[in-house]
Design an enzyme around this catalytic site. Sequence first.
Site, PDB file in Angstrom:
ATOM      1  N   ARG A 107       0.954  -1.307  -0.044  1.00 22.09           N
ATOM      2  CA  ARG A 107      -0.297  -0.085  -0.092  1.00 22.09           C
ATOM      3  C   ARG A 107       0.848   1.187   0.004  1.00 22.09           C
ATOM      4  O   ARG A 107       1.794   1.119   0.825  1.00 22.09           O
ATOM      5  CB  ARG A 107      -0.789   0.143   1.214  1.00 22.09           C
ATOM      6  N   HIS A 134      -7.447   0.731  -6.138  1.00 21.42           N
ATOM      7  CA  HIS A 134      -7.593   0.181  -5.060  1.00 21.42           C
ATOM      8  C   HIS A 134      -8.607  -1.087  -5.257  1.00 21.42           C
ATOM      9  O   HIS A 134      -9.403  -1.429  -4.783  1.00 21.42           O
ATOM     10  CB  HIS A 134      -8.450   0.796  -4.076  1.00 21.42           C
ATOM     11  N   GLN A 137     -10.386  -3.365  -2.990  1.00 22.24           N
ATOM     12  CA  GLN A 137     -11.760  -2.812  -2.385  1.00 22.24           C
ATOM     13  C   GLN A 137     -12.939  -3.171  -3.386  1.00 22.24           C
ATOM     14  O   GLN A 137     -13.952  -3.417  -2.897  1.00 22.24           O
ATOM     15  CB  GLN A 137     -11.354  -1.449  -2.204  1.00 22.24           C
ATOM     16  N   ASP A 230     -16.642   8.206  -1.246  1.00 18.74           N
ATOM     17  CA  ASP A 230     -15.448   8.087  -0.427  1.00 18.74           C
ATOM     18  C   ASP A 230     -15.120   9.472   0.315  1.00 18.74           C
ATOM     19  O   ASP A 230     -15.805  10.416  -0.160  1.00 18.74           O
ATOM     20  CB  ASP A 230     -14.517   7.519  -1.664  1.00 18.74           C
ATOM     21  N   CYS A 271     -16.345   2.734   0.998  1.00 22.31           N
ATOM     22  CA  CYS A 271     -15.156   1.918   1.410  1.00 22.31           C
ATOM     23  C   CYS A 271     -14.526   2.220   2.760  1.00 22.31           C
ATOM     24  O   CYS A 271     -13.874   0.984   3.235  1.00 22.31           O
ATOM     25  CB  CYS A 271     -14.044   2.245   0.333  1.00 22.31           C
ATOM     26  N   ARG A 316     -14.151  -7.412   2.756  1.00 24.55           N
ATOM     27  CA  ARG A 316     -12.786  -7.112   2.483  1.00 24.55           C
ATOM     28  C   ARG A 316     -12.043  -8.589   2.765  1.00 24.55           C
ATOM     29  O   ARG A 316     -10.936  -8.824   2.092  1.00 24.55           O
ATOM     30  CB  ARG A 316     -12.180  -6.073   3.177  1.00 24.55           C
TER      31      ARG A 316
HETATM   32  N1  NVA Z   1      -9.650   7.516  -1.485  1.00 25.86           N
HETATM   33  C1  NVA Z   1      -9.301   6.959   0.071  1.00 25.86           C
HETATM   34  C2  NVA Z   1      -9.628   5.675  -0.088  1.00 25.86           C
HETATM   35  C3  NVA Z   1      -9.414   5.079   1.375  1.00 25.86           C
HETATM   36  C4  NVA Z   1      -9.848   3.499   1.454  1.00 25.86           C
HETATM   37  C5  NVA Z   1      -7.710   7.116   0.372  1.00 25.86           C
HETATM   38  O1  NVA Z   1      -6.721   6.915  -0.763  1.00 25.86           O
HETATM   39  O2  NVA Z   1      -7.415   7.771   1.336  1.00 25.86           O
HETATM   40  N1   CP Z   2     -11.138   0.740   2.900  1.00 31.39           N
HETATM   41  C1   CP Z   2      -9.849   0.710   3.283  1.00 31.39           C
HETATM   42  O1   CP Z   2      -8.891   0.483   2.516  1.00 31.39           O
HETATM   43  O2   CP Z   2      -9.581   0.708   4.409  1.00 31.39           O
HETATM   44  P1   CP Z   2      -8.253   1.080   5.270  1.00 31.39           P
HETATM   45  O3   CP Z   2      -7.739   2.322   4.915  1.00 31.39           O
HETATM   46  O4   CP Z   2      -8.793   0.889   6.601  1.00 31.39           O
HETATM   47  O5   CP Z   2      -7.325  -0.092   4.900  1.00 31.39           O
END
Ligand code: NVA
Ligand code: CP
Length: 332
Positions: A107, A134, A137, A230, A271, A316
């Site tokens: 990540r 992602h 997700q 989101d 998400c 998830r």
């Molecule tokens: N768009 C958000 C998604 C989190 C799961 C981020 O990148 O922070």
């Molecule tokens: N939705 C998601 O990816 O959550 P986290 O950032 O908690 O992993």
Amino acid sequence: MSLFKGKDFLKLLDFTPAEIGALLDLAAELKAKKKKGVPHRLCEAKNLALIFEKTSTRTRCSFEVAARDLGMGVTYLDPTGSQIGKKESIADTARVLSGMFDGIEYRGFGQSIVEELAEYATVPVFNGLTDEFHPTQILADFLTVQEHFGKLKDVRFTYMGDARFNMGNSLMVGCAKMGLHFTAGAPKGYYPDPALIERCEEIAKETGATLRFCEDPAEAARDAQVVYTDIWVSMGEPDAVWAERIEALAPYQVNAALMRHAAPEAIFMHCLPAYHDKNTTIGREKCEKFGREAMEVDNEVFEGPQSVVFQEAENRMHTIKAVLAAMIGGAR
Ligand code: NVA
Ligand code: CP
């Protein structure tokens, strides 16, 4: 020979609709096994490295629990606790970890980083979120939609808010691949990259999906069966963008008035994490600063009967487990 063994999971664009469908079927099967207490140690004695350059609750826990259920060991490398990018290049990290692990989750920031990791790794690499995509997700989201409507094809799916980042991009790709009717409800300038839209339009011709980009929030939500949103400011973005985001995206907040335009059977998805109230440090600080009660979704919808966000969050784990079982364990 398994369809997936040894493959990377970097973005949905790399998979056919049939392959995505097979991963969702495997996830449903593994979820049923977990609920019944049937063991499914499909990756016995394997090991997984988890690299997180951004924070996480769901993705980290899903990879850890899924790996343990499959019989694997996990090692977590946190945003500060490794040499990656600072003292050691991605290419070197990939080759070091490939000698010890059977899979690597990453990540972080640019999609190019996870793609480079995969290029140099000799074990499967899994994208646990980048700025652009992602993909794990989307598997969870689609398992949830399938559980709810019994299908994906032809479901009317509206994404409200900043459609330029990982969630907007990935949901558009997922909908194009699986034949859903995708609408982005956002102001001009907040739609995905034109080249990605063009690619998805091509895919949509094959799958029967449609793509729509709509500035009017009520029109975007009209008759939708899924209303998805989101957060407006994603991880890694500067604090300074909050003011412009709120100004641009406030009309696209998912609230009861907006949900009235959706189909009667519509579900609400997110998400997570979500700024639906003031019960978090950042949520409270930003709500107070900008004179709001909530950001991208209000508390009434988030806590209301149409919300499936916690089923989605649980999924998830089941879907990530399917990806690990397929790519490392050779299931399917
Ligand atoms: N768009 C958000 C998604 C989190 C799961 C981020 O990148 O922070
Ligand atoms: N939705 C998601 O990816 O959550 P986290 O950032 O908690 O992993």
